[in-house]
Structures are given as structure tokens and as C-alpha cells.
Design an enzyme around this catalytic site. Structure first.
Site, PDB file in Angstrom:
ATOM      1  CG  ASN A  87     -69.739  45.024   5.893  1.00 14.38           C
ATOM      2  OD1 ASN A  87     -70.635  44.765   4.384  1.00 14.38           O
ATOM      3  ND2 ASN A  87     -70.365  46.800   6.296  1.00 14.38           N
ATOM      4  CB  VAL A 124     -67.853  38.901  10.153  1.00 17.14           C
ATOM      5  CG1 VAL A 124     -68.726  39.535  10.469  1.00 17.14           C
ATOM      6  CG2 VAL A 124     -67.350  38.236   9.753  1.00 17.14           C
ATOM      7  CB  CYS A 125     -67.849  44.681  10.199  1.00 15.72           C
ATOM      8  SG  CYS A 125     -69.107  46.335  10.977  1.00 15.72           S
ATOM      9  CG  LEU A 126     -73.396  39.830  10.873  1.00 20.38           C
ATOM     10  CD1 LEU A 126     -73.522  40.259  10.098  1.00 20.38           C
ATOM     11  CD2 LEU A 126     -73.531  38.390  10.820  1.00 20.38           C
ATOM     12  CG  ASP A 170     -70.717  49.751   9.543  1.00 21.28           C
ATOM     13  OD1 ASP A 170     -69.112  50.422   9.859  1.00 21.28           O
ATOM     14  OD2 ASP A 170     -70.501  49.544  10.707  1.00 21.28           O
TER      15      ASP A 170
END
Length: 183
Positions: A76, A84-86, A118
């Protein structure tokens, strides 16, 4: 707290008073680095990262922008940009959250429980789903190579002395630009 600037100031002070080292980028309170250590009981334990934080003018009503400066191997996190994919930060941010939440809860949870469905790093996601042991080993290799605690003091653009070019590799074209030296 009547204004976003007061809240920004309060949250930043709270973060500075916690166990995190904070480095301001400019004179303002909009951009800074935070030193972040990998959580215990994870393959990231022992790693140390420099996280770039940018607070928008509308903070805390709009989420901060968070990115890893030094490389990290994680499904992620974009390996090149450090983005950052948060979900909590990017989509479900609330003014109830503060900067300490980001570094004490959200980022440790991201490293402890990656979401390979994701991904921003497809290779890391595929390896994690295919072979968790190999994934953990790759994480540890990245920690050793890019996330040594002693390396956080150096700016990311700087090269260490052992990486500098030798005299033979260095091709100076100053003379061609300036012409010959006058006698």
C-alpha cells in the site's frame, strides 16, 4: 479551537511532545518530516523511516498528505514516490483525528496489516499473497538497505561519501563552458 491554524499549531506541538522526532521543512507549519520506527511484531521492526507530512490549509478538515521519503517494501505504499494508500487518511479522515493518531495508530496498523487487494505496489501485493515468507524476507532486506535508524539524519538528496564519483568518473566541462583561462 476556532481556526484551522490554531488546531494545526496545537496538533504539531502535541506531535513534537510525543516520542516522535519532528523536523520542520520551512518556517511555516505546513511541511515537516517525522521519524517513524517500524512496529514491533512485524517484519518492519528495526526499520526507521523519514515521513514527509504536508498539512493543507484546511487541516484538520482536510487530511494531511503522508509519504515515505526512504524506500519501503509494502503493498500500500508506492515504491517510487512513497505515497501511502491509507483509507483512513485518504477517504475517511475526520477532524477528530490528529497527527499523533497518524503516527501512533494509522501507520503502525498499515504496516502490521497490509491490504494486498488495494495495492500501490503490485509486486509487493502479489508476493505477499503468493509467498508470505518471501514477502517478509524482502521487507527485511529493504529495512536493512533503506531504513537503517542511523541514516535518517542525512537528507534524501545527499549522497554518502562512499557513493560520490571518483576523479576518473567525474567529467568536468567547466573549461568548455568558460573557455581557456587567461594568462
Amino acid at each position: 479551537m476556532s481556526s484551522p491554524s490554531k488546531r494545526r499549531e496545537m496538533d504539531l506541538m502535541k506531535l513534537m511532545m510525543s516520542d516522535f522526532k519532528v523536523e520542520m521543512i520551512n518556517d511555516g507549519m505546513h511541511e515537516f518530516y517525522v521519524h517513524f520506527n517500524g512496529p514491533n511484531d512485524s517484519p518492519y521492526h528495526g526499520g526507521a523511516w523519514r515521513i514527509r507530512v504536508e498539512l493543507p490549509d484546511a487541516y484538520p478538515y482536510k487530511s494531511p498528505s503522508i509519504g515515505f521519503v526512504n524506500k519501503i517494501y509494502h503493498p500500500n505504499v508506492d515504491e517510487m514516490s512513497g505515497s501511502v494508500c491509507l483509507d483512513v487518511i485518504n477517504q475517511t479522515w475526520s477532524p477528530m483525528f490528529d497527527l499523533v493518531n497518524v503516527f501512533e495508530v494509522f501507520l503502525p496498523q498499515l504496516l502490521l496489516y497490509p491490504n494486498p487487494s488495494d495495492p500501490l505496489n503490485g509486486e509487493a501485493a502479489a508476493l505477499m499473497m503468493r509467498d508470505r515468507t518471501a514477502y517478509d524476507q524482502r521487507v527485511k532486506e529493504y529495512c536493512e538497505k533503506y531504513a537503517k535508524p542511523g541514516d535518517l539524519g542525512a537528507a534524501p538528496e545527499e549522497k554518502s561519501s562512499d557513493e560520490e564519483m571518483s576523479e576518473d568518473e567525474y567529467d568536468s566541462s567547466d573549461e568548455a563552458v568558460a573557455g581557456p583561462v587567461d594568462p
